[in-house]
Design an enzyme around this catalytic site. Structure first.
Site, PDB file in Angstrom:
ATOM      1  N   TYR A 158       0.847  -1.203   0.000  1.00 48.00           N
ATOM      2  CA  TYR A 158       0.000   0.000   0.000  1.00 48.00           C
ATOM      3  C   TYR A 158       0.886   1.258   0.000  1.00 48.00           C
ATOM      4  CZ  TYR A 158      -4.473   2.400   0.563  1.00 48.00           C
ATOM      5  OH  TYR A 158      -5.590   3.189   0.365  1.00 48.00           O
ATOM      6  N   LYS A 165      -3.503   8.304   2.874  1.00 44.39           N
ATOM      7  CA  LYS A 165      -4.744   8.070   3.643  1.00 44.39           C
ATOM      8  C   LYS A 165      -4.611   8.628   5.065  1.00 44.39           C
ATOM      9  CE  LYS A 165      -7.414   5.905   0.632  1.00 44.39           C
ATOM     10  NZ  LYS A 165      -8.482   6.667  -0.077  1.00 44.39           N
TER      11      LYS A 165
HETATM   12  P1  NAD Z   1     -12.547   2.933  -8.306  1.00 47.32           P
HETATM   13  O1  NAD Z   1     -11.382   2.750  -9.196  1.00 47.32           O
HETATM   14  O2  NAD Z   1     -13.859   2.452  -8.778  1.00 47.32           O
HETATM   15  O3  NAD Z   1     -12.688   4.465  -7.878  1.00 47.32           O
HETATM   16  C1  NAD Z   1     -11.591   5.358  -7.822  1.00 47.32           C
HETATM   17  C2  NAD Z   1     -12.049   6.627  -8.516  1.00 47.32           C
HETATM   18  O4  NAD Z   1     -11.060   7.653  -8.402  1.00 47.32           O
HETATM   19  C3  NAD Z   1     -12.289   6.402 -10.033  1.00 47.32           C
HETATM   20  O5  NAD Z   1     -13.630   6.734 -10.345  1.00 47.32           O
HETATM   21  C4  NAD Z   1     -11.326   7.393 -10.674  1.00 47.32           C
HETATM   22  O6  NAD Z   1     -11.847   7.966 -11.852  1.00 47.32           O
HETATM   23  C5  NAD Z   1     -11.199   8.436  -9.556  1.00 47.32           C
HETATM   24  N1  NAD Z   1     -10.046   9.317  -9.767  1.00 47.32           N
HETATM   25  C6  NAD Z   1      -8.727   8.990  -9.776  1.00 47.32           C
HETATM   26  N2  NAD Z   1      -7.986  10.084 -10.086  1.00 47.32           N
HETATM   27  C7  NAD Z   1      -8.864  11.107 -10.263  1.00 47.32           C
HETATM   28  C8  NAD Z   1      -8.728  12.480 -10.613  1.00 47.32           C
HETATM   29  N3  NAD Z   1      -7.518  13.030 -10.873  1.00 47.32           N
HETATM   30  N4  NAD Z   1      -9.847  13.257 -10.687  1.00 47.32           N
HETATM   31  C9  NAD Z   1     -11.076  12.727 -10.453  1.00 47.32           C
HETATM   32  N5  NAD Z   1     -11.273  11.429 -10.129  1.00 47.32           N
HETATM   33  C10 NAD Z   1     -10.177  10.630 -10.036  1.00 47.32           C
HETATM   34  O7  NAD Z   1     -12.149   2.188  -6.931  1.00 47.32           O
HETATM   35  P2  NAD Z   1     -12.813   2.212  -5.476  1.00 47.32           P
HETATM   36  O8  NAD Z   1     -12.245   1.056  -4.776  1.00 47.32           O
HETATM   37  O9  NAD Z   1     -14.269   2.369  -5.577  1.00 47.32           O
HETATM   38  O10 NAD Z   1     -12.161   3.531  -4.819  1.00 47.32           O
HETATM   39  C11 NAD Z   1     -12.914   4.572  -4.237  1.00 47.32           C
HETATM   40  C12 NAD Z   1     -12.284   5.007  -2.898  1.00 47.32           C
HETATM   41  O11 NAD Z   1     -12.400   3.925  -1.975  1.00 47.32           O
HETATM   42  C13 NAD Z   1     -10.798   5.356  -2.964  1.00 47.32           C
HETATM   43  O12 NAD Z   1     -10.559   6.477  -2.145  1.00 47.32           O
HETATM   44  C14 NAD Z   1     -10.142   4.127  -2.357  1.00 47.32           C
HETATM   45  O13 NAD Z   1      -8.901   4.458  -1.784  1.00 47.32           O
HETATM   46  C15 NAD Z   1     -11.170   3.777  -1.317  1.00 47.32           C
HETATM   47  N6  NAD Z   1     -11.061   2.417  -0.749  1.00 47.32           N
HETATM   48  C16 NAD Z   1     -11.087   1.326  -1.574  1.00 47.32           C
HETATM   49  C17 NAD Z   1     -11.007   0.050  -1.025  1.00 47.32           C
HETATM   50  C18 NAD Z   1     -10.988  -1.187  -1.891  1.00 47.32           C
HETATM   51  O14 NAD Z   1     -10.570  -2.255  -1.423  1.00 47.32           O
HETATM   52  N7  NAD Z   1     -11.460  -1.121  -3.133  1.00 47.32           N
HETATM   53  C19 NAD Z   1     -10.922  -0.099   0.380  1.00 47.32           C
HETATM   54  C20 NAD Z   1     -10.918   1.038   1.184  1.00 47.32           C
HETATM   55  C21 NAD Z   1     -11.001   2.302   0.608  1.00 47.32           C
HETATM   56  C1  IMJ Z   2      -3.916  -0.920  -3.236  1.00 44.47           C
HETATM   57  C2  IMJ Z   2      -2.548  -1.111  -3.367  1.00 44.47           C
HETATM   58  C3  IMJ Z   2      -1.860  -2.040  -2.600  1.00 44.47           C
HETATM   59  C4  IMJ Z   2      -2.532  -2.793  -1.659  1.00 44.47           C
HETATM   60  C5  IMJ Z   2      -3.905  -2.615  -1.529  1.00 44.47           C
HETATM   61  C6  IMJ Z   2      -4.602  -1.672  -2.319  1.00 44.47           C
HETATM   62  N1  IMJ Z   2      -4.840  -3.217  -0.727  1.00 44.47           N
HETATM   63  C7  IMJ Z   2      -6.071  -2.711  -0.965  1.00 44.47           C
HETATM   64  C8  IMJ Z   2      -5.973  -1.741  -1.974  1.00 44.47           C
HETATM   65  C9  IMJ Z   2      -4.507  -4.267   0.227  1.00 44.47           C
HETATM   66  C10 IMJ Z   2      -7.322  -3.096  -0.266  1.00 44.47           C
HETATM   67  C11 IMJ Z   2      -7.116  -0.929  -2.569  1.00 44.47           C
HETATM   68  N2  IMJ Z   2      -7.205   0.393  -1.894  1.00 44.47           N
HETATM   69  C12 IMJ Z   2      -7.639   0.401  -0.514  1.00 44.47           C
HETATM   70  C13 IMJ Z   2      -6.880   1.593  -2.511  1.00 44.47           C
HETATM   71  O1  IMJ Z   2      -7.027   2.634  -1.870  1.00 44.47           O
HETATM   72  C14 IMJ Z   2      -6.348   1.647  -3.880  1.00 44.47           C
HETATM   73  C15 IMJ Z   2      -5.816   2.791  -4.381  1.00 44.47           C
HETATM   74  C16 IMJ Z   2      -5.162   2.875  -5.662  1.00 44.47           C
HETATM   75  C17 IMJ Z   2      -5.136   1.848  -6.604  1.00 44.47           C
HETATM   76  C18 IMJ Z   2      -4.437   2.020  -7.810  1.00 44.47           C
HETATM   77  C19 IMJ Z   2      -4.323   0.927  -8.834  1.00 44.47           C
HETATM   78  C20 IMJ Z   2      -4.044   1.477 -10.207  1.00 44.47           C
HETATM   79  C21 IMJ Z   2      -3.072   2.627 -10.222  1.00 44.47           C
HETATM   80  N3  IMJ Z   2      -3.038   3.453  -9.157  1.00 44.47           N
HETATM   81  C22 IMJ Z   2      -3.764   3.250  -8.012  1.00 44.47           C
HETATM   82  N4  IMJ Z   2      -3.803   4.220  -7.074  1.00 44.47           N
HETATM   83  C23 IMJ Z   2      -4.482   4.043  -5.938  1.00 44.47           C
HETATM   84  O2  IMJ Z   2      -2.349   2.819 -11.209  1.00 44.47           O
END
Ligand code: NAD
Ligand code: IMJ
Length: 258
Positions: A158, A165
Site C-alpha cells: 500500500y 490516507k
Molecule cells: P474505483 O477505481 O472504482 O474508484 C476510484 C475513482 O477515483 C475512479 O472513479 C477514478 O476515476 C477516480 N479518480 C482517480 N484520479 C482522479 C482524478 N484526478 N480526478 C477525479 N477522479 C479521479 O475504486 P474504489 O475502490 O471504488 O475507490 C474509491 C475510494 O475507496 C478510494 O478512495 C479508495 O482508496 C477507497 N477504498 C477502496 C477500497 C478497496 O478495497 N477497493 C478499500 C478502502 C477504501
Molecule cells: C492498493 C494497493 C496495494 C494494496 C492494496 C490496495 N490493498 C487494498 C488496496 C490491500 C485493499 C485498494 N485500496 C484500498 C486503494 O485505496 C487503492 C488505491 C489505488 C489503486 C491504484 C491501482 C491502479 C493505479 N493506481 C492506483 N492508485 C491508488 O495505477
C-alpha cells in the site's frame, strides 16, 4: 424509507458498476436523494451515463466532468452545480490515485513525484472540493470520504497510499473543525478490501482477501452495499452528532488482535 428526500448529494468517483461510489449512489437513491455525479474525464463519461440512466430517477441526471488535479475543473464543476440545484447537502468523495509503480516494492523507494501525486489526488482534493462547495452548503451539509486501514497500519504494497490516507484522515478532522460552525460535518468510512478497479492488479489480492475473511469478526469480507448504507447514515439526520470521525466498515477485521 425516504430519509434523504429533498437532499441534493454529489457523488464523486464512479468509474464503473463495481466502484464504491456506485454502491453509495444506489443506497442514497433508494433513500430518495437527488444525486449529482462528477467523473474523472471523457474516458469515463459513457460508463457513468449508462449507470445513472439505470437508476430511473425522476429528475434529469446531472453529470459533470471534474479532474481533481485541476483547480479550474473543480471551480467550473461547482459553478454548474450552483446553477443546476442552488443548494448542496452532501458530497461523497471516493477518489484516490498513486502511480502504479509506487504500489509495490520498498516504501523507501517512493519518488518525490509519486508522493506528491498520491497526496494531491487522494488527500488535497478533499480540501479543494470542500472549499469550493462550502458556499453551496448553505443549509448545512455532510461530507463522506473513503479511507483504508493502510492509513493507520503498515499493509504490504500500500506504500505511499497509506501515507496519503493518513493525511486524508487528518484532513477530515481539520476540515470538521473548520466547517463545523457552518453545520457542515465531515467523516471518513474506512472500508475493508473490495474488488474494484482500484484493487485490480494488486499483488496477492486473492490471498489477502482470504486472510481478511478468515480473521474478521464476522468471518467474511464486505461489499459496496454495506459501505453505501453507512454513507446513507452519515448523510442523514440520524448522524447529526458525528463529525471528524473515521468509521470502520470492515466486518470487524481491524479490532482483532490475532
Ligand atoms: P474505483 O477505481 O472504482 O474508484 C476510484 C475513482 O477515483 C475512479 O472513479 C477514478 O476515476 C477516480 N479518480 C482517480 N484520479 C482522479 C482524478 N484526478 N480526478 C477525479 N477522479 C479521479 O475504486 P474504489 O475502490 O471504488 O475507490 C474509491 C475510494 O475507496 C478510494 O478512495 C479508495 O482508496 C477507497 N477504498 C477502496 C477500497 C478497496 O478495497 N477497493 C478499500 C478502502 C477504501
Ligand atoms: C492498493 C494497493 C496495494 C494494496 C492494496 C490496495 N490493498 C487494498 C488496496 C490491500 C485493499 C485498494 N485500496 C484500498 C486503494 O485505496 C487503492 C488505491 C489505488 C489503486 C491504484 C491501482 C491502479 C493505479 N493506481 C492506483 N492508485 C491508488 O495505477
Amino acid at each position: 424509507m425516504n430519509i434523504l428526500q429533498g437532499k441534493n448529494i454529489l457523488i464523486m468517483g464512479v468509474a464503473n458498476k463495481r466502484s464504491i461510489a456506485w454502491g453509495i449512489a444506489q443506497s442514497l437513491h433508494a433513500a430518495g436523494a437527488r444525486l449529482l455525479f462528477t467523473y474523472q474525464g471523457e474516458r469515463l463519461k459513457k460508463n457513468v451515463e449508462e449507470l445513472v440512466a439505470s437508476l430511473q430517477a425522476d429528475d434529469e441526471p446531472i453529470l459533470i466532468s471534474c479532474d481533481v488535479t485541476s483547480d479550474e475543473d473543480i471551480e467550473q464543476a461547482f459553478r454548474q452545480i450552483k446553477e443546476r440545484v442552488g443548494v448542496l447537502h452532501g458530497i461523497a468523495h471516493c477518489i484516490a490515485f498513486a502511480p502504479t509503480e509506487e504500489l509495490e516494492g520498498r516504501f523507501s523507494a517512493t519518488s518525490r513525484s509519486g508522493f506528491a501525486i498520491a497526496h494531491d489526488i487522494s488527500a488535497y482534493s478533499l480540501v479543494a472540493v470542500m472549499r469550493a462547495a462550502e458556499g453551496l452548503m448553505a443549509e448545512g451539509g455532510s461530507v463522506v470520504t473513503l479511507t483504508y486501514l493502510g492509513g493507520e497500519r503498515v499493509m504490504p504494497n500500500y506504500n505511499v497510499m497509506g501515507i496519503a490516507k493518513a493525511a486524508l484522515e487528518s484532513c477530515v478532522r481539520y476540515l470538521a473543525a473548520d466547517m463545523g460552525k457552518s453545520s457542515i460535518r465531515v467523516n471518513a468510512i474506512s472500508a475493508g478490501p473490495i474488488r474494484t478497479l482500484a484493487a485490480k492488479g494488486i499483488r496477492n489480492f486473492n490471498e489477502m482477501t482470504k486472510h481478511v475473511a478468515d480473521k474478521a469478526a464476522l468471518g467474511r469480507m464486505i461489499d459496496q452495499s454495506e459501505v453505501g448504507d453507512t454513507a446513507l447514515f452519515l448523510f442523514s439526520h440520524l448522524s447529526r452528532g458525528i463529525t471528524g470521525e473515521v468509521i470502520h466498515v470492515d466486518a470487524g477485521y481491524s479490532i482483532m488482535g490475532n
